[in-house]
Write a protein that holds these residues in place. Structure first.
Motif, PDB file in Angstrom:
ATOM      1  N   SER A   1       0.845  -1.199   0.000  1.00 50.43           N
ATOM      2  CA  SER A   1       0.000   0.000   0.000  1.00 50.43           C
ATOM      3  C   SER A   1       0.875   1.242   0.000  1.00 50.43           C
ATOM      4  N   GLY A   2       0.248   2.388   0.042  1.00 54.37           N
ATOM      5  CA  GLY A   2       0.977   3.646   0.055  1.00 54.37           C
ATOM      6  C   GLY A   2       0.987   4.306  -1.308  1.00 54.37           C
ATOM      7  N   ASP A   3       2.117   4.939  -1.641  1.00 47.63           N
ATOM      8  CA  ASP A   3       2.208   5.675  -2.898  1.00 47.63           C
ATOM      9  C   ASP A   3       2.508   4.747  -4.067  1.00 47.63           C
ATOM     10  N   CYS A   4       1.495   4.030  -4.502  1.00 48.31           N
ATOM     11  CA  CYS A   4       1.673   3.155  -5.658  1.00 48.31           C
ATOM     12  C   CYS A   4       0.356   3.071  -6.417  1.00 48.31           C
ATOM     13  N   LYS A   5       0.441   2.681  -7.701  1.00 45.56           N
ATOM     14  CA  LYS A   5      -0.763   2.689  -8.536  1.00 45.56           C
ATOM     15  C   LYS A   5      -1.666   1.494  -8.274  1.00 45.56           C
TER      16      LYS A   5
ATOM     17  N   VAL B   1       9.218  -5.896  -7.147  1.00 52.24           N
ATOM     18  CA  VAL B   1       7.933  -5.682  -6.477  1.00 52.24           C
ATOM     19  C   VAL B   1       7.425  -4.270  -6.764  1.00 52.24           C
ATOM     20  N   LEU B   2       8.317  -3.291  -6.646  1.00 52.32           N
ATOM     21  CA  LEU B   2       7.912  -1.897  -6.841  1.00 52.32           C
ATOM     22  C   LEU B   2       7.447  -1.646  -8.266  1.00 52.32           C
TER      23      LEU B   2
ATOM     24  N   GLY C   1       3.614  -0.445  -9.452  1.00 57.87           N
ATOM     25  CA  GLY C   1       3.566   0.890 -10.049  1.00 57.87           C
ATOM     26  C   GLY C   1       3.976   1.973  -9.067  1.00 57.87           C
ATOM     27  N   ALA C   2       5.226   1.870  -8.615  1.00 61.29           N
ATOM     28  CA  ALA C   2       5.735   2.836  -7.640  1.00 61.29           C
ATOM     29  C   ALA C   2       7.027   3.448  -8.153  1.00 61.29           C
ATOM     30  N   GLU C   3       6.913   4.195  -9.245  1.00 61.67           N
ATOM     31  CA  GLU C   3       8.118   4.727  -9.885  1.00 61.67           C
ATOM     32  C   GLU C   3       8.758   5.852  -9.063  1.00 61.67           C
ATOM     33  N   GLU C   4       7.946   6.609  -8.369  1.00 56.52           N
ATOM     34  CA  GLU C   4       8.437   7.807  -7.675  1.00 56.52           C
ATOM     35  C   GLU C   4       8.850   7.525  -6.233  1.00 56.52           C
ATOM     36  N   CYS C   5       9.111   6.269  -5.962  1.00 55.10           N
ATOM     37  CA  CYS C   5       9.318   5.864  -4.585  1.00 55.10           C
ATOM     38  C   CYS C   5      10.674   6.277  -4.008  1.00 55.10           C
ATOM     39  N   ILE C   6      10.663   6.824  -2.790  1.00 54.27           N
ATOM     40  CA  ILE C   6      11.928   7.205  -2.156  1.00 54.27           C
ATOM     41  C   ILE C   6      12.274   6.299  -0.965  1.00 54.27           C
ATOM     42  N   ALA C   7      11.266   5.664  -0.392  1.00 53.84           N
ATOM     43  CA  ALA C   7      11.501   4.826   0.776  1.00 53.84           C
ATOM     44  C   ALA C   7      10.432   3.749   0.851  1.00 53.84           C
ATOM     45  N   VAL C   8      10.792   2.597   1.371  1.00 50.38           N
ATOM     46  CA  VAL C   8       9.824   1.516   1.512  1.00 50.38           C
ATOM     47  C   VAL C   8       9.926   0.921   2.916  1.00 50.38           C
ATOM     48  N   GLN C   9       8.796   0.816   3.570  1.00 48.40           N
ATOM     49  CA  GLN C   9       8.754   0.158   4.871  1.00 48.40           C
ATOM     50  C   GLN C   9       8.504  -1.313   4.597  1.00 48.40           C
TER      51      GLN C   9
END
Lengths: 233, 603
Positions: free
Chosen positions: B413-417, B433-434, B438-446
């Motif tokens: 979940s979070g900032d992904c399509k 996985v990213l 669809g999480a191209e703009e990702c800066i951090a993942v928990q």
């Protein structure tokens, strides 16, 4: 004897008997492991975590961990001493402890440990939480400002006195002692002669009218540091 | 009134056999009938169950869903997880407050509504979400919040709320929920189609010890996060002394960002129950318990029905599949306590106690539920067990990666399509996985929820498996512009709320960690605070009694490790080493206002 076994604490050979915890075997061997919630007449609780030792490299509370043949236990390492100091510190800032006018001063195990660990002032900030005081009982009063949530009174009342006068309510930082009553302590069966009334390691449970029967200066830890009775054996 | 109360309590206690160990069900029953559990009721319950009043009060005070004070007939619990925060929960909160005329933690004067914040309710893939009574409402907006309150003001019944039905079994007549599965990728293990009874038949055709042998050779490890070999756990429990043994299933997923069990329970409950039955056969148990988190109460009737159907089909109950094996499963409801996902706390809760973890040893395999040997596994683990029996240990061992066989369910979940549940083979890289989500703009993942770690781009090439990035399955993606410290703070608030308070380092340590972080966020931090955080984190990890306290400093400790510059730019570097912990000018404002002049000492 075939029933005994050996293990080491900080390199010192210790002989243990079946069914003993590390803490019990250490006490018998004259090795002091600091503790607060543990009490020799009560079942282990494992909540203060001050007695945590490294067992074959893994942290375990000495009061709950059975001793075993060949165990390599570390007790007085700088790392563990530092962490224990942090825990003692946490218990001070969580409550509101004013040693200078507490009836328990000199007999207080928390204060005793603070001196043993050389704590002059806490490194953590005080939380200044609001806590309850109950003076309803004719012979006993409870000041939760000084409670360290060790459950000695809970265990003693339930397991030894057979009264279940105490229990816990709430969780997290709001966890606290509660009474087995609708309103206050006087409604419980607690008596001043109960083990639960005299087993508090700090000044949270105080018997009325005898608080200063022994003057400050002549009390248990005024002349000898906490743990020295065990180390002398 | 008093007589009436006595009658109600007697009836509820009687329904549960006046059994003290059913305290969760009894308290829950009283709570739903009265809207709270008043002091008077505690005494009556204790008398009926031969317990002490304090035993009842300790339970009532521990669980978030129970209350001693009167609550509104409808309790609105809005999820304040970080993902909900990212998706505008504050606007929803404002709408609820305004429409109800109360703040969070309050009850309307007419006693109709209570408004509360709730930690993660398992809906991070459809935020913001709330529990309205037992009803889950998702994708909330300020408009829908107002609509919900208006409807409830008219009818007072959450089941009358209008919403579209979710996909799959969410639309089942016994569920009727707005929840969506968001099941994005089905793998070979949990979500592949399974013929009813296939795994169980295979298990019952061999000896219990042979089932355990297969579990061991499949190299199945616990899916909850710790990764203990499941076959070994089963073997320990089987070999423990005693005739009475229990199978416990941990469906108390509460790690913020996790929701995979929700989808298993909705779409593959038969795979789960089959796995639990196989485990029962293997260890010699006659009774299984599914500990279902209170937030998933909306699935209860559906799951009870699945169990009833299995009994009818001869897959549960007496003489299962004609093989002389007796076994049944019952559902134990939780009541809002994350720590009950810790296996010994889960046992405490099943026994009708506060959800305090127990001292180990003894381990549950020796002395668990009601003091009897018990095997506690995760929902996903039991599902894998069913598949292993159906398709073979070698088949399972060949899936995934070295040291981590099989697939892993990820709740993303979070900032992904494409947020949702993904069943992927172990060994998949985080980068892969990213891309899937669809999480191209990702800066951090928990990874692994707050008790896991917050990883930066430098670690995106790492693999999801037990030997690298171990995870219970919660993955939260943070895109550009998200504040790392705010993420850590949200998670620390969660742990402060969810610590059981039993041991010192967790009870006090979490509070200290949160307040030190707040000091840095407020701009009063100093570089020595970063060392303080590291030392405090290490003490909590080393000295805490259970997994909660051992990992709860991770949001701060791992974000500091992997995003140190984010912290460094927020702390003041001072040559004198003094800590500007408060603002003297701000503190003097009032007195300066009264005297009408500025301080001459602090200019």
């Amino acid at each position: 004897m075939s029933e005994t076994y050996n293990f080491t604490i900080d390199g010192k050979e210790i002989t243990g008997r079946p069914g003993q915890t590390i803490l019990q075997a250490a006490d018998e061997a004259g090795v002091y492991i600091p503790r607060l919630c543990a009490h020799k007449e009560l079942c282990a609780h494992g909540s203060c975590r001050v007695c945590t030792v490294m067992v074959n490299g893994r942290p375990q509370s000495a009061c709950t961990q059975p001793a075993g043949a060949g165990m390599v236990v570390e007790n007085e390492t700088p790392k563990l001493l530092g962490m224990r100091k942090q825990l003692i510190d946490m218990l001070f800032v969580e409550g509101n402890h004013f040693c200078m006018f507490c009836e328990k001063s000199g007999n207080c195990e928390l204060q005793g440990l603070a001196y043993r660990f050389g704590i002059m002032a806490p490194q953590h900030p005080y939380m200044f939480q609001k806590k309850d005081v109950d003076a309803s009982h004719p012979d006993i009063y409870i000041d939760q400002n000084r409670c360290i949530v060790c459950a000695r009174c809970v265990r003693a009342s339930h397991d030894v006195d057979g009264k279940s006068a105490f229990g816990f309510v709430g969780r997290g930082i709001h966890k606290k002692i509660a009474f087995n009553a609708e309103h206050n302590l006087s409604e419980t069966k607690l008596a001043a002669t109960d083990m639960a009334a005299g087993i508090c390691p700090v000044g949270a449970i105080i018997k009325k009218r005898v608080g200063f029967a022994i003057p400050v200066g002549q009390r248990k830890y005024d002349t000898k540091p906490i743990g020295s009775d065990i180390e002398k054996r | 009134m008093k007589e009436n109360l006595e009658k109600v309590i007697k009836e509820i206690c009687g329904k549960h056999g006046n059994d003290r160990s059913k305290m969760m069900d009894i308290v829950s029953g009283v709570h739903s009938q009265l809207g709270h559990v008043p002091g008077e009721a505690m005494g009556l319950i204790a008398a009926e169950c031969k317990a002490e009043r304090i035993d009842v009060e300790s339970v009532v005070s521990f669980y978030a869903f129970f209350s001693k004070e009167p609550k509104g007939r409808v309790v609105i619990r809005l999820c304040n997880d970080i993902v909900d925060q990212m998706y505008g929960v504050q606007r929803v909160a404002a709408a609820f407050k305004e429409e109800l005329g109360i703040d969070f933690g309050q009850t309307t004067p007419d006693g109709k509504f209570s408004l509360e914040w709730a930690p993660c309710i398992g809906m991070c893939d459809q935020p913001p979400a709330a529990m309205i009574g037992d009803k889950i409402m998702t994708w909330l907006s300020s408009d829908s919040a107002r609509e919900i309150v208006r409807t409830l003001k008219e009818c007072g019944d959450p089941s009358k709320l209008k919403h579209t039905l979710g996909d799959g079994n969410n639309a089942h007549e016994l569920v009727q929920s707005a929840v969506s599965n968001n099941l994005r990728e089905k793998g070979a293990v949990v979500f592949a189609p399974m013929e009813l009874g296939a795994g169980l038949a295979a298990a019952l055709s061999v000896s219990p010890t042979d089932v355990i042998k297969k579990m061991i050779s499949s190299r199945l490890r616990g899916r909850g996060g710790a990764g203990f070999p499941a076959g070994m756990k089963w073997e320990f429990t089987r070999n423990a002394a005693g005739d009475e043994k229990y199978i416990l299933c941990n469906a108390d997923e509460g790690e913020p960002g996790t929701f995979k069990d929700r989808v298993i329970l909705t779409e593959a409950p038969n795979v789960l129950f089959e796995g639990m039955t196989i485990a029962g056969y293997a260890i010699g148990s006659k009774q299984g318990l599914l500990y279902l988190r209170g937030e998933y109460a909306y699935l209860r009737a559906f799951l009870e029905n699945v169990l009833a159907e299995r009994r009818k089909a001869g897959l549960l109950g007496k003489n299962i599949m004609g093989k002389g094996f007796d076994y049944d499963i019952r559902i134990q409801m939780g009541a809002g306590a994350y720590v009950c996902g810790e296996e010994t706390a889960l046992i405490s809760s099943c026994e009708g106690l506060r959800g305090d973890p127990k001292n180990r040893p003894p381990f549950p395999a020796q002395k668990g539920y009601l003091g009897k040997p018990s095997c506690v596994n995760n929902v996903e683990t039991y599902c894998a067990a069913a598949r292993i029996m159906e398709k073979g240990d070698a088949w399972f061992a060949a899936l995934g990666s070295q040291g981590s066989s099989g697939t892993k369910l990820l709740s993303i979940s979070g900032d992904c399509k494409r947020p949702g549940v993904y069943e992927l083979p172990f060994g998949v890289t985080l980068k892969d996985v990213l891309e899937r989500v669809g999480a191209e703009e990702c800066i951090a993942v928990q990874v692994g929820g707050p008790s896991g770690q917050l990883v930066s781009k430098a670690d995106f090439g790492r693999k999801i498996c037990y030997d690298d990035l171990a995870t219970g399955g919660a993955i939260v993606v943070f895109g550009k512009g998200r504040d790392i410290l705010e993420i850590a703070h949200n998670y620390m608030e969660f742990f402060c709320e969810e610590s059981c308070g039993y041991c010192t380092p967790c009870r006090v340590g979490n509070e200290l960690m949160k307040s030190r972080l707040e000091r840095i966020m407020a701009g009063h931090g100093e570089s020595s605070d970063l060392r303080y955080i590291e030392e405090l984190g290490l003490t909590m990890k080393t000295m805490s009694r259970c997994g909660l306290g051992q990992t709860s400093a991770n949001p701060v400790v791992t974000s500091l490790k992997n995003f140190r510059s984010e912290y460094e730019k927020r702390v003041i570097k001072r040559e004198d080493g003094m800590q500007p912990s408060f603002d003297i000018h701000k503190a003097l404002e009032t007195s300066e206002g009264i005297t009408g002049r500025k301080s001459v000492h602090f200019v």
